[in-house]
Scaffold this motif. Structure first.
Motif, PDB file in Angstrom:
ATOM      1  N   ILE A 224     -30.323 -16.590  -1.052  1.00  0.00           N
ATOM      2  CA  ILE A 224     -28.773 -16.224  -1.468  1.00  0.00           C
ATOM      3  C   ILE A 224     -28.545 -14.818  -0.980  1.00  0.00           C
ATOM      4  CG2 ILE A 224     -27.451 -15.935  -3.418  1.00  0.00           C
ATOM      5  CD1 ILE A 224     -29.051 -18.197  -4.977  1.00  0.00           C
ATOM      6  N   ALA A 225     -29.524 -14.044  -1.224  1.00  0.00           N
ATOM      7  CA  ALA A 225     -29.436 -12.490  -0.769  1.00  0.00           C
ATOM      8  C   ALA A 225     -29.092 -12.428   0.665  1.00  0.00           C
ATOM      9  CB  ALA A 225     -30.642 -11.586  -1.393  1.00  0.00           C
ATOM     10  N   SER A 226     -29.975 -12.931   1.444  1.00  0.00           N
ATOM     11  CA  SER A 226     -29.884 -12.950   2.932  1.00  0.00           C
ATOM     12  C   SER A 226     -28.663 -13.567   3.414  1.00  0.00           C
ATOM     13  CB  SER A 226     -31.086 -13.901   3.602  1.00  0.00           C
ATOM     14  OG  SER A 226     -30.960 -15.365   3.418  1.00  0.00           O
ATOM     15  N   LEU A 227     -28.315 -14.608   2.947  1.00  0.00           N
ATOM     16  CA  LEU A 227     -26.875 -15.175   3.484  1.00  0.00           C
ATOM     17  C   LEU A 227     -25.735 -14.414   3.065  1.00  0.00           C
ATOM     18  CD1 LEU A 227     -27.277 -19.052   2.367  1.00  0.00           C
ATOM     19  CD2 LEU A 227     -27.370 -17.822   4.745  1.00  0.00           C
ATOM     20  N   GLN A 228     -25.653 -13.356   2.226  1.00  0.00           N
ATOM     21  CA  GLN A 228     -24.850 -12.521   1.694  1.00  0.00           C
ATOM     22  C   GLN A 228     -25.091 -10.943   2.167  1.00  0.00           C
ATOM     23  OE1 GLN A 228     -22.964 -13.182  -2.586  1.00  0.00           O
ATOM     24  NE2 GLN A 228     -25.045 -13.872  -2.619  1.00  0.00           N
ATOM     25  N   THR A 229     -25.844 -11.073   3.260  1.00  0.00           N
ATOM     26  CA  THR A 229     -26.293  -9.713   3.881  1.00  0.00           C
ATOM     27  C   THR A 229     -25.077  -8.778   4.336  1.00  0.00           C
ATOM     28  OG1 THR A 229     -28.202 -10.392   4.465  1.00  0.00           O
ATOM     29  CG2 THR A 229     -27.493  -8.425   5.548  1.00  0.00           C
ATOM     30  N   PHE A 230     -24.809  -7.601   4.154  1.00  0.00           N
ATOM     31  CA  PHE A 230     -23.515  -7.099   4.389  1.00  0.00           C
ATOM     32  C   PHE A 230     -23.987  -5.571   4.790  1.00  0.00           C
ATOM     33  CE2 PHE A 230     -20.127  -4.093   3.131  1.00  0.00           C
ATOM     34  CZ  PHE A 230     -19.013  -4.374   3.996  1.00  0.00           C
ATOM     35  N   THR A 231     -24.551  -4.731   3.808  1.00  0.00           N
ATOM     36  CA  THR A 231     -24.478  -3.197   3.910  1.00  0.00           C
ATOM     37  C   THR A 231     -25.351  -2.856   5.151  1.00  0.00           C
ATOM     38  OG1 THR A 231     -24.248  -3.041   1.389  1.00  0.00           O
ATOM     39  CG2 THR A 231     -25.154  -0.960   2.911  1.00  0.00           C
ATOM     40  N   GLN A 232     -26.340  -3.617   5.668  1.00  0.00           N
ATOM     41  CA  GLN A 232     -27.169  -3.128   6.451  1.00  0.00           C
ATOM     42  C   GLN A 232     -26.260  -3.129   7.912  1.00  0.00           C
ATOM     43  OE1 GLN A 232     -27.899  -5.187   4.055  1.00  0.00           O
ATOM     44  NE2 GLN A 232     -30.019  -5.543   3.822  1.00  0.00           N
ATOM     45  N   GLY A 233     -25.465  -4.378   8.128  1.00  0.00           N
ATOM     46  CA  GLY A 233     -24.616  -4.436   9.281  1.00  0.00           C
ATOM     47  C   GLY A 233     -23.673  -3.370   9.305  1.00  0.00           C
ATOM     48  N   TYR A 234     -22.970  -3.019   8.261  1.00  0.00           N
ATOM     49  CA  TYR A 234     -21.856  -2.288   7.968  1.00  0.00           C
ATOM     50  C   TYR A 234     -22.234  -0.681   8.169  1.00  0.00           C
ATOM     51  CZ  TYR A 234     -17.822  -0.097   5.849  1.00  0.00           C
ATOM     52  OH  TYR A 234     -16.952   0.850   5.588  1.00  0.00           O
ATOM     53  N   VAL A 235     -23.412  -0.473   7.585  1.00  0.00           N
ATOM     54  CA  VAL A 235     -23.683   0.968   7.703  1.00  0.00           C
ATOM     55  C   VAL A 235     -24.791   1.272   8.914  1.00  0.00           C
ATOM     56  CG1 VAL A 235     -25.051   2.863   6.605  1.00  0.00           C
ATOM     57  CG2 VAL A 235     -23.751   1.347   5.110  1.00  0.00           C
ATOM     58  N   MET A 236     -25.591   0.492   9.284  1.00  0.00           N
ATOM     59  CA  MET A 236     -26.449   0.632  10.541  1.00  0.00           C
ATOM     60  C   MET A 236     -25.795   0.528  11.873  1.00  0.00           C
ATOM     61  SD  MET A 236     -29.733  -0.532   8.678  1.00  0.00           S
ATOM     62  CE  MET A 236     -31.055  -0.093   9.777  1.00  0.00           C
ATOM     63  N   THR A 237     -25.204  -0.492  12.023  1.00  0.00           N
ATOM     64  CA  THR A 237     -24.733  -1.286  13.579  1.00  0.00           C
ATOM     65  C   THR A 237     -23.546  -1.292  13.519  1.00  0.00           C
ATOM     66  OG1 THR A 237     -25.073  -3.354  12.665  1.00  0.00           O
ATOM     67  CG2 THR A 237     -26.981  -2.146  13.682  1.00  0.00           C
ATOM     68  N   ASN A 238     -22.654  -1.616  12.467  1.00  0.00           N
ATOM     69  CA  ASN A 238     -21.323  -1.953  12.355  1.00  0.00           C
ATOM     70  C   ASN A 238     -21.039  -3.186  13.229  1.00  0.00           C
ATOM     71  OD1 ASN A 238     -18.436  -1.704  11.779  1.00  0.00           O
ATOM     72  ND2 ASN A 238     -17.885  -0.538  13.716  1.00  0.00           N
ATOM     73  N   GLY A 239     -21.988  -4.009  13.105  1.00  0.00           N
ATOM     74  CA  GLY A 239     -21.978  -5.547  13.567  1.00  0.00           C
ATOM     75  C   GLY A 239     -22.277  -5.558  15.058  1.00  0.00           C
ATOM     76  N   GLY A 240     -22.752  -4.392  15.833  1.00  0.00           N
ATOM     77  CA  GLY A 240     -23.177  -4.387  16.989  1.00  0.00           C
ATOM     78  C   GLY A 240     -24.912  -4.320  16.949  1.00  0.00           C
ATOM     79  N   PRO A 241     -25.228  -4.320  18.303  1.00  0.00           N
ATOM     80  CA  PRO A 241     -24.749  -4.318  19.374  1.00  0.00           C
ATOM     81  C   PRO A 241     -24.150  -5.649  20.009  1.00  0.00           C
ATOM     82  CG  PRO A 241     -27.054  -4.197  19.929  1.00  0.00           C
ATOM     83  CD  PRO A 241     -26.654  -4.239  18.450  1.00  0.00           C
ATOM     84  N   GLU A 242     -22.817  -5.577  20.424  1.00  0.00           N
ATOM     85  CA  GLU A 242     -22.579  -6.958  21.043  1.00  0.00           C
ATOM     86  C   GLU A 242     -22.563  -8.051  20.102  1.00  0.00           C
ATOM     87  OE1 GLU A 242     -23.991  -8.233  24.898  1.00  0.00           O
ATOM     88  OE2 GLU A 242     -24.721  -6.248  25.357  1.00  0.00           O
ATOM     89  N   SER A 243     -22.224  -7.672  18.778  1.00  0.00           N
ATOM     90  CA  SER A 243     -21.868  -8.547  17.442  1.00  0.00           C
ATOM     91  C   SER A 243     -23.332  -9.389  17.231  1.00  0.00           C
ATOM     92  CB  SER A 243     -20.777  -9.614  18.057  1.00  0.00           C
ATOM     93  OG  SER A 243     -19.610  -9.001  18.266  1.00  0.00           O
ATOM     94  N   ALA A 244     -24.391  -8.682  17.750  1.00  0.00           N
ATOM     95  CA  ALA A 244     -25.771  -9.349  17.410  1.00  0.00           C
ATOM     96  C   ALA A 244     -26.111  -9.179  15.988  1.00  0.00           C
ATOM     97  CB  ALA A 244     -26.717  -8.629  18.128  1.00  0.00           C
ATOM     98  N   SER A 245     -25.297  -8.357  15.292  1.00  0.00           N
ATOM     99  CA  SER A 245     -25.742  -8.047  13.701  1.00  0.00           C
ATOM    100  C   SER A 245     -24.225  -8.215  13.053  1.00  0.00           C
ATOM    101  CB  SER A 245     -26.154  -6.703  13.503  1.00  0.00           C
ATOM    102  OG  SER A 245     -25.330  -5.876  13.808  1.00  0.00           O
ATOM    103  N   ASN A 246     -23.562  -8.918  13.563  1.00  0.00           N
ATOM    104  CA  ASN A 246     -22.026  -9.263  12.908  1.00  0.00           C
ATOM    105  C   ASN A 246     -22.250 -10.239  11.940  1.00  0.00           C
ATOM    106  OD1 ASN A 246     -19.494  -9.030  12.121  1.00  0.00           O
ATOM    107  ND2 ASN A 246     -18.907 -10.429  13.691  1.00  0.00           N
ATOM    108  N   PHE A 247     -22.922  -9.940  10.713  1.00  0.00           N
ATOM    109  CA  PHE A 247     -22.959 -10.754   9.624  1.00  0.00           C
ATOM    110  C   PHE A 247     -21.971 -11.406   9.142  1.00  0.00           C
ATOM    111  CE2 PHE A 247     -26.913  -7.944   9.543  1.00  0.00           C
ATOM    112  CZ  PHE A 247     -27.834  -8.744   9.710  1.00  0.00           C
ATOM    113  N   TYR A 248     -22.246 -12.782   8.402  1.00  0.00           N
ATOM    114  CA  TYR A 248     -21.073 -13.283   7.748  1.00  0.00           C
ATOM    115  C   TYR A 248     -20.177 -12.599   6.779  1.00  0.00           C
ATOM    116  CZ  TYR A 248     -18.717 -17.689   5.956  1.00  0.00           C
ATOM    117  OH  TYR A 248     -17.863 -18.440   5.457  1.00  0.00           O
ATOM    118  N   MET A 249     -20.753 -11.822   5.781  1.00  0.00           N
ATOM    119  CA  MET A 249     -20.041 -11.101   5.027  1.00  0.00           C
ATOM    120  C   MET A 249     -19.521  -9.885   5.720  1.00  0.00           C
ATOM    121  SD  MET A 249     -20.363 -12.234   2.098  1.00  0.00           S
ATOM    122  CE  MET A 249     -19.459 -10.906   1.076  1.00  0.00           C
ATOM    123  N   LEU A 250     -20.018  -9.292   6.840  1.00  0.00           N
ATOM    124  CA  LEU A 250     -19.155  -8.375   7.612  1.00  0.00           C
ATOM    125  C   LEU A 250     -18.192  -8.725   8.091  1.00  0.00           C
ATOM    126  CD1 LEU A 250     -19.418  -5.491   8.333  1.00  0.00           C
ATOM    127  CD2 LEU A 250     -21.176  -6.026  10.456  1.00  0.00           C
TER     128      LEU A 250
END
Length: 297
Positions: A224-250
């Motif tokens: 449940i937690a992994s499917l809702q991952t948000f903060t890591q992608g938002y703070v660390m990478t902003n979804g990058g590089p090349e949308s490789a960390s653009n999580f569902y919640m982001l």
């Protein structure tokens, strides 16, 4: 009549004391969920009035929005990477901390638990510094060995790096496993010894079955937690590089507050809700491997 009166009075007092919790649940959870469900069938930019569009939001997500499908793939890939690694490593770490000859157990347990109480924003900022390719701690430590990586700025490594951060902050899971080890009766281990069983036999035939309820709990919560991952992608990478960390919640956040597509974001949230509910039901349906026996005699 006297007993019925007392019972009715007790029920009334019970409802009185739980009324604040029921009101909070209704106002802050149930009503917003119902409203978001209604908005998922509307085109709404937050500013103007919502317009009913039926299932267009759901069709758009699955047919004409490549960023949505990418966010699903990224989240799925991260979940498949993080959850098994976290469950295995936290179990082995708890097993090590439960090892009797180990010295300074309390100190080690405190050190492992502390990262789990660090706020996620602070953890993300810390690991961003560690992974910084220019002046980061990790590259500075590896420099004498001639190793230099881009870490979270490499699309092929970013999810692995974020998973490492997640495992680092999973001290609460280690503590849960430790509490489970403490509840396993010593008689079961003694029985294996009497039968000539090795330490491996104790692990397979005693520890794992007795720990299975906690392993199952950790599995459900981690999924449940992994499917809702948000903060890591938002703070660390902003979804990058090349949308490789653009999580569902982001991507859901972007649709809601950056692109002003709140109706689309509501549709996304309900799809995620249904997926998590389906996975949870499936896990419980296939939980025959979990041992809930109470009598160990």
């Amino acid at each position: 009549m006297r007993k019925k009166h007392i019972s009715w009075k007790n029920n009334l007092w019970g409802w009185f004391f739980i009324a604040p919790a029921c009101m909070g649940l209704t106002i802050y959870i149930v009503l917003p969920m119902v409203y978001s469900l209604a908005m998922s069938f509307c085109s709404w930019d937050i500013i103007s009035a919502p317009q009913f569009v039926g299932l267009d939001n759901y069709k758009r997500l699955f047919t004409t929005d490549p960023h949505y499908l990418n966010s699903c793939f990224v989240t799925l890939k991260y979940t498949l990477l993080f959850v098994p690694a976290m469950l295995i490593l936290t179990f082995l770490l708890a097993l090590l901390l439960n090892f009797r000859p180990l010295k300074w157990k309390s100190l080690w347990r405190v050190c492992i638990y502390i990262p789990s109480i660090v706020p996620i924003m602070a953890s993300a900022a810390l690991w961003t510094f560690i992974y910084d390719p220019t002046n980061g701690l990790l590259n500075n430590l590896l420099a004498p060995f001639g190793i230099h990586k881009e870490w979270i700025f490499d699309k092929n490594m970013v999810l692995q790096c974020i998973a490492v951060m997640g495992i680092w902050s999973a001290g609460n899971t280690v503590m849960i496993n430790l509490s489970g080890f403490g509840n396993i009766p010593e008689e079961l281990y003694e029985s294996v010894e009497i039968d000539g069983g090795s330490s491996f036999a104790k692990l397979i035939f005693v520890t794992l079955p007795m720990m299975s309820p906690l392993i199952f709990y950790n599995l459900v919560m981690a999924l449940i937690a992994s499917l809702q991952t948000f903060t890591q992608g938002y703070v660390m990478t902003n979804g990058g590089p090349e949308s490789a960390s653009n999580f569902y919640m982001l991507y859901l956040y972007d649709n809601a507050f950056n692109f002003n597509r709140m109706g689309l974001a509501c549709a996304q949230s309900w799809i995620l809700f249904l997926v998590i509910a389906l996975i949870t039901v499936l896990l419980f349906r296939t939980s025959g491997w979990v041992y809930y026996g109470g009598d160990t005699e």
